[in-house]
Scaffold this active site. Structure first.
Site, PDB file in Angstrom:
ATOM      1  N   LYS A 252      72.774 -18.490  90.060  1.00 23.43           N
ATOM      2  CA  LYS A 252      71.709 -19.437  89.692  1.00 23.43           C
ATOM      3  C   LYS A 252      71.482 -20.471  90.785  1.00 23.43           C
ATOM      4  O   LYS A 252      70.346 -20.805  91.125  1.00 23.43           O
ATOM      5  CB  LYS A 252      72.101 -20.124  88.372  1.00 23.43           C
ATOM      6  CG  LYS A 252      71.486 -21.493  88.193  1.00 23.43           C
ATOM      7  CD  LYS A 252      72.021 -22.248  87.011  1.00 23.43           C
ATOM      8  CE  LYS A 252      73.151 -23.198  87.251  1.00 23.43           C
ATOM      9  NZ  LYS A 252      72.821 -24.525  87.758  1.00 23.43           N
ATOM     10  N   ASN A 253      72.570 -20.987  91.359  1.00 19.68           N
ATOM     11  CA  ASN A 253      72.410 -22.079  92.325  1.00 19.68           C
ATOM     12  C   ASN A 253      71.834 -21.617  93.659  1.00 19.68           C
ATOM     13  O   ASN A 253      71.419 -22.439  94.461  1.00 19.68           O
ATOM     14  CB  ASN A 253      73.730 -22.838  92.520  1.00 19.68           C
ATOM     15  CG  ASN A 253      74.068 -23.690  91.300  1.00 19.68           C
ATOM     16  OD1 ASN A 253      73.214 -23.879  90.428  1.00 19.68           O
ATOM     17  ND2 ASN A 253      75.287 -24.199  91.230  1.00 19.68           N
TER      18      ASN A 253
ATOM     19  N   CYS B 203      72.972 -37.829  85.722  1.00 18.20           N
ATOM     20  CA  CYS B 203      73.168 -36.855  84.641  1.00 18.20           C
ATOM     21  C   CYS B 203      74.570 -37.042  84.100  1.00 18.20           C
ATOM     22  O   CYS B 203      75.307 -37.921  84.553  1.00 18.20           O
ATOM     23  CB  CYS B 203      72.903 -35.438  85.112  1.00 18.20           C
ATOM     24  SG  CYS B 203      74.199 -34.797  86.136  1.00 18.20           S
TER      25      CYS B 203
ATOM     26  N   ARG C 289      74.759 -39.232  90.792  1.00 11.21           N
ATOM     27  CA  ARG C 289      74.116 -38.239  91.648  1.00 11.21           C
ATOM     28  C   ARG C 289      72.884 -38.755  92.411  1.00 11.21           C
ATOM     29  O   ARG C 289      71.759 -38.286  92.215  1.00 11.21           O
ATOM     30  CB  ARG C 289      73.770 -36.993  90.833  1.00 11.21           C
ATOM     31  CG  ARG C 289      74.994 -36.414  90.153  1.00 11.21           C
ATOM     32  CD  ARG C 289      74.706 -35.152  89.414  1.00 11.21           C
ATOM     33  NE  ARG C 289      74.586 -33.989  90.270  1.00 11.21           N
ATOM     34  CZ  ARG C 289      74.294 -32.775  89.834  1.00 11.21           C
ATOM     35  NH1 ARG C 289      74.079 -32.573  88.562  1.00 11.21           N
ATOM     36  NH2 ARG C 289      74.198 -31.757  90.664  1.00 11.21           N
TER      37      ARG C 289
ATOM     38  N   ASP D 230      82.897 -27.018  90.238  1.00 11.63           N
ATOM     39  CA  ASP D 230      82.269 -26.246  89.152  1.00 11.63           C
ATOM     40  C   ASP D 230      83.257 -25.336  88.422  1.00 11.63           C
ATOM     41  O   ASP D 230      82.892 -24.685  87.444  1.00 11.63           O
ATOM     42  CB  ASP D 230      81.121 -25.386  89.698  1.00 11.63           C
ATOM     43  CG  ASP D 230      79.946 -26.236  90.149  1.00 11.63           C
ATOM     44  OD1 ASP D 230      79.898 -27.411  89.784  1.00 11.63           O
ATOM     45  OD2 ASP D 230      79.084 -25.708  90.875  1.00 11.63           O
TER      46      ASP D 230
ATOM     47  N   ARG E 271      72.144 -22.951  80.346  1.00 16.52           N
ATOM     48  CA  ARG E 271      71.531 -23.254  81.644  1.00 16.52           C
ATOM     49  C   ARG E 271      72.141 -22.381  82.751  1.00 16.52           C
ATOM     50  O   ARG E 271      71.498 -22.163  83.768  1.00 16.52           O
ATOM     51  CB  ARG E 271      71.765 -24.726  82.010  1.00 16.52           C
ATOM     52  CG  ARG E 271      71.035 -25.685  81.117  1.00 16.52           C
ATOM     53  CD  ARG E 271      71.199 -27.080  81.636  1.00 16.52           C
ATOM     54  NE  ARG E 271      70.843 -27.114  83.058  1.00 16.52           N
ATOM     55  CZ  ARG E 271      71.093 -28.127  83.867  1.00 16.52           C
ATOM     56  NH1 ARG E 271      71.689 -29.190  83.408  1.00 16.52           N
ATOM     57  NH2 ARG E 271      70.746 -28.081  85.141  1.00 16.52           N
TER      58      ARG E 271
HETATM   59  C1  EPZ Z   1      75.364 -28.727  93.750  1.00 10.24           C
HETATM   60  O1  EPZ Z   1      74.901 -29.980  93.251  1.00 10.24           O
HETATM   61  C2  EPZ Z   1      75.408 -27.773  92.597  1.00 10.24           C
HETATM   62  N1  EPZ Z   1      74.069 -27.625  92.047  1.00 10.24           N
HETATM   63  C3  EPZ Z   1      76.388 -28.296  91.553  1.00 10.24           C
HETATM   64  O2  EPZ Z   1      76.463 -27.320  90.534  1.00 10.24           O
HETATM   65  C4  EPZ Z   1      77.757 -28.480  92.186  1.00 10.24           C
HETATM   66  O3  EPZ Z   1      78.614 -29.063  91.241  1.00 10.24           O
HETATM   67  C5  EPZ Z   1      77.648 -29.387  93.408  1.00 10.24           C
HETATM   68  O4  EPZ Z   1      76.664 -28.858  94.330  1.00 10.24           O
HETATM   69  C6  EPZ Z   1      78.958 -29.537  94.171  1.00 10.24           C
HETATM   70  O5  EPZ Z   1      79.413 -28.288  94.581  1.00 10.24           O
HETATM   71  C7  EPZ Z   1      73.211 -26.757  92.579  1.00 10.24           C
HETATM   72  O6  EPZ Z   1      73.517 -26.073  93.550  1.00 10.24           O
HETATM   73  C8  EPZ Z   1      71.886 -26.610  91.953  1.00 10.24           C
HETATM   74  P1  EPZ Z   1      76.135 -32.497  96.057  1.00 10.24           P
HETATM   75  P2  EPZ Z   1      74.419 -31.106  94.242  1.00 10.24           P
HETATM   76  O7  EPZ Z   1      74.892 -33.016  96.678  1.00 10.24           O
HETATM   77  O8  EPZ Z   1      73.733 -30.474  95.397  1.00 10.24           O
HETATM   78  C9  EPZ Z   1      76.922 -37.235  95.950  1.00 10.24           C
HETATM   79  C10 EPZ Z   1      76.695 -26.593  88.300  1.00 10.24           C
HETATM   80  O9  EPZ Z   1      77.484 -26.800  87.331  1.00 10.24           O
HETATM   81  N2  EPZ Z   1      75.589 -37.383  96.626  1.00 10.24           N
HETATM   82  O10 EPZ Z   1      77.030 -31.653  96.902  1.00 10.24           O
HETATM   83  O11 EPZ Z   1      73.662 -32.095  93.456  1.00 10.24           O
HETATM   84  C11 EPZ Z   1      76.790 -36.671  94.555  1.00 10.24           C
HETATM   85  O12 EPZ Z   1      76.491 -37.677  93.616  1.00 10.24           O
HETATM   86  C12 EPZ Z   1      76.271 -27.718  89.189  1.00 10.24           C
HETATM   87  O13 EPZ Z   1      76.213 -25.490  88.568  1.00 10.24           O
HETATM   88  C13 EPZ Z   1      75.188 -38.635  97.027  1.00 10.24           C
HETATM   89  O14 EPZ Z   1      75.856 -39.661  96.815  1.00 10.24           O
HETATM   90  O15 EPZ Z   1      75.807 -31.724  94.712  1.00 10.24           O
HETATM   91  C14 EPZ Z   1      78.154 -36.055  94.368  1.00 10.24           C
HETATM   92  O16 EPZ Z   1      79.062 -37.029  93.992  1.00 10.24           O
HETATM   93  C15 EPZ Z   1      76.442 -29.063  88.681  1.00 10.24           C
HETATM   94  N3  EPZ Z   1      73.984 -38.745  97.709  1.00 10.24           N
HETATM   95  C16 EPZ Z   1      78.508 -35.530  95.768  1.00 10.24           C
HETATM   96  O17 EPZ Z   1      77.656 -36.264  96.660  1.00 10.24           O
HETATM   97  C17 EPZ Z   1      73.203 -37.669  97.993  1.00 10.24           C
HETATM   98  O18 EPZ Z   1      72.129 -37.836  98.587  1.00 10.24           O
HETATM   99  C18 EPZ Z   1      78.273 -34.048  95.997  1.00 10.24           C
HETATM  100  O19 EPZ Z   1      76.978 -33.723  95.506  1.00 10.24           O
HETATM  101  C19 EPZ Z   1      73.649 -36.396  97.576  1.00 10.24           C
HETATM  102  C20 EPZ Z   1      74.842 -36.272  96.903  1.00 10.24           C
END
Ligand code: EPZ
Length: 431
Positions: A33-34, A128, A133, A318, A410
């Site tokens: 999905k991702n 969320c 995030r 995850d 989802r």
């Molecule tokens: C992706 O989310 C995945 N989603 C998530 O999968 C997964 O948990 C996550 O990566 C970590 O592996 C999709 O691919 C659609 P990040 P993403 O940007 O891209 C912080 C699932 O269950 N951050 O790597 O949103 C953020 O808050 C899901 O399938 C900032 O502060 O994750 C987090 O603490 C949920 N500023 C950390 O970085 C930013 O601009 C990592 O987030 C971006 C992120």
């Protein structure tokens, strides 16, 4: 929306699981999905149709189709979930809050729309259940590419005169979505873009390969430096998404928790190093075969494991909740540290209601396994938490009723069917 995409209304449904079965058998991995949701966004970079196959039939996918539909983009789905996206019919450049709030990945249509059409108005996704995030890195990187960004009423108004311009951008920290977003934005930029301190998750590599099939010049994906030479235009292509490593890991962990033996066909073991190592530490025999991955727990109770979540190739956030469910019934004590999201322990209170022995200390959970969990009515709070409760239900005594399973829908395709094939006693019941 095509009839194949109509899913039942899970708001009104619960899962009933009668615990005690040892999982045995084979199942097929679904597509990731991702990866798929990102490719839907990337399809906006081309006027020619792209076809994506091995797409899972999930709520996040139907939400993404709805979003593209709201932009005027034509999406055709066949019986096998091959999805053809034709973005040349685009008529709106506004991604509304009502859709973006349901799925954060939809925010990532911003970069492709901007890169291709010079403008986009996209709702900020907001926080969320698992954390705040922010998207600061996405916006900082888009600005570095020459984007003018204004924030109005919760929406990002982004525009660029002529084209985005290649740049050198260093992420402050590893972000999966940030890496994907800026990679998509840079493919049509003028000149070369170098992104450093990138995330290295397999879905990013899959997306880069998709972009390259569309005519982009991306290299370095899967390392922390990605180099993108901008091209004039992108084309149509066909791509098959990789196997969903989180789904695969979930079934392996579920089987290990029950002492069982499963083969997940189509699984890609090269994406699961950290998880397979932890499952071996828990006592599982892992066999990589041509068809995928086999796990055999030989009817033993798992041993508790320590783990620390980290960006790929570290142990994935995850899969943390699922391993917590395994530790809850394991022999000994395991420590789980969550380092990616600030609020990803919501399954703990539900596991406690089932008799688990878990102590929380900040971002660390100390889990001492009990012989048996006890069934209880429990509530899912996010996607991965929901499936960890299903695993808990499989190893609990009695009938567990899991509420709010719309979270699970989802990201897990045909979960009851797949688990029933492995011998679980599980059914969807009216809420
Ligand atoms: C992706 O989310 C995945 N989603 C998530 O999968 C997964 O948990 C996550 O990566 C970590 O592996 C999709 O691919 C659609 P990040 P993403 O940007 O891209 C912080 C699932 O269950 N951050 O790597 O949103 C953020 O808050 C899901 O399938 C900032 O502060 O994750 C987090 O603490 C949920 N500023 C950390 O970085 C930013 O601009 C990592 O987030 C971006 C992120």
């Amino acid at each position: 929306m095509p009839s194949i995409l109509l899913l039942s209304d899970p708001v009104l449904e619960k899962l009933r699981i009668s615990g005690g079965a040892t999982l045995h058998g084979e199942l097929n991995a679904s597509g990731a999905k991702n990866s798929a949701v990102l490719m839907f966004a990337a399809s906006l970079l081309s006027k020619e149709p792209v076809t994506i196959s091995n797409v899972p039939h999930l709520r996040d996918i139907t939400n993404m189709i709805e979003l593209l539909g709201s932009l005027g983009v034509e999406v055709v789905v066949d019986d096998s979930m091959n999805i053809e996206i034709h973005a040349n019919t685009i008529s709106s450049f506004v991604a509304e809050y009502d859709i973006v709030k349901t799925m954060r990945a939809s925010f990532l249509v911003l970069g492709p729309m901007l890169a291709h059409y010079g403008k986009a108005i996209v709702s900020l996704p907001g926080g969320c259940a698992i954390g705040t995030r922010p998207v600061d890195q996405h916006l900082k990187g888009l600005r570095a590419l020459g984007t003018k960004i204004e924030m109005k009423d919760g929406y990002v108004h982004a525009s660029v005169e002529n084209k985005l311009k290649g740049t050198h951008f260093i992420f402050d920290f590893s972000t999966v979505g940030g890496t994907e977003h800026l990679m998509m934005a840079a493919v049509l930029a003028e000149g070369q873009t170098v992104h450093e301190n990138c995330a290295m998750e397999p879905e990013i590599t899959d997306l880069a390969e998709f972009l390259n099939k569309m005519g982009a010049k991306v290299r370095g994906q899967g390392t922390n430096t990605i180099i993108i030479d901008g091209v004039e235009e992108m084309h149509g292509c066909h791509h098959r998404v990789i196997a969903d490593r989180v789904e695969v890991a979930t079934y392996l962990i579920a089987a290990a928790a029950t002492g069982g033996k499963v083969k997940v066909k189509g699984a890609q073991p090269e994406h699961l190093g950290a998880v397979l190592a932890k499952l071996q530490e828990a006592g599982a025999e892992i066999n990589i075969c041509d068809e995928g991955i086999e796990l055999d727990m030989k009817n033993k109770r798992p041993k508790a494991v320590d783990l620390v979540t980290a960006p790929y190739p570290g142990f994935p956030t995850d899969m943390q909740a699922q391993m917590m469910a395994l530790n809850a019934v394991a022999e000994g004590t395991g420590t789980i540290q969550e380092n990616i999201f600030e609020n990803r322990f919501m399954h703990v209170s539900e596991l406690l209601r089932m008799g688990a022995n878990i102590k929380l200390d900040g971002n660390t959970a100390i889990v001492t396994g009990v012989e048996k969990l006890k069934a209880a009515p429990i509530m899912a709070t996010d996607l991965r938490a929901s499936i960890s409760l299903v695993i808990a239900g499989l190893v609990a005594e009695g009938d567990t009723l899991v509420d709010r399973i719309y979270h699970m829908d989802r990201g897990y395709e045909q979960v009851e069917e797949k688990l029933r094939m492995l011998g679980a006693d599980i059914e969807r019941v009216p809420g």
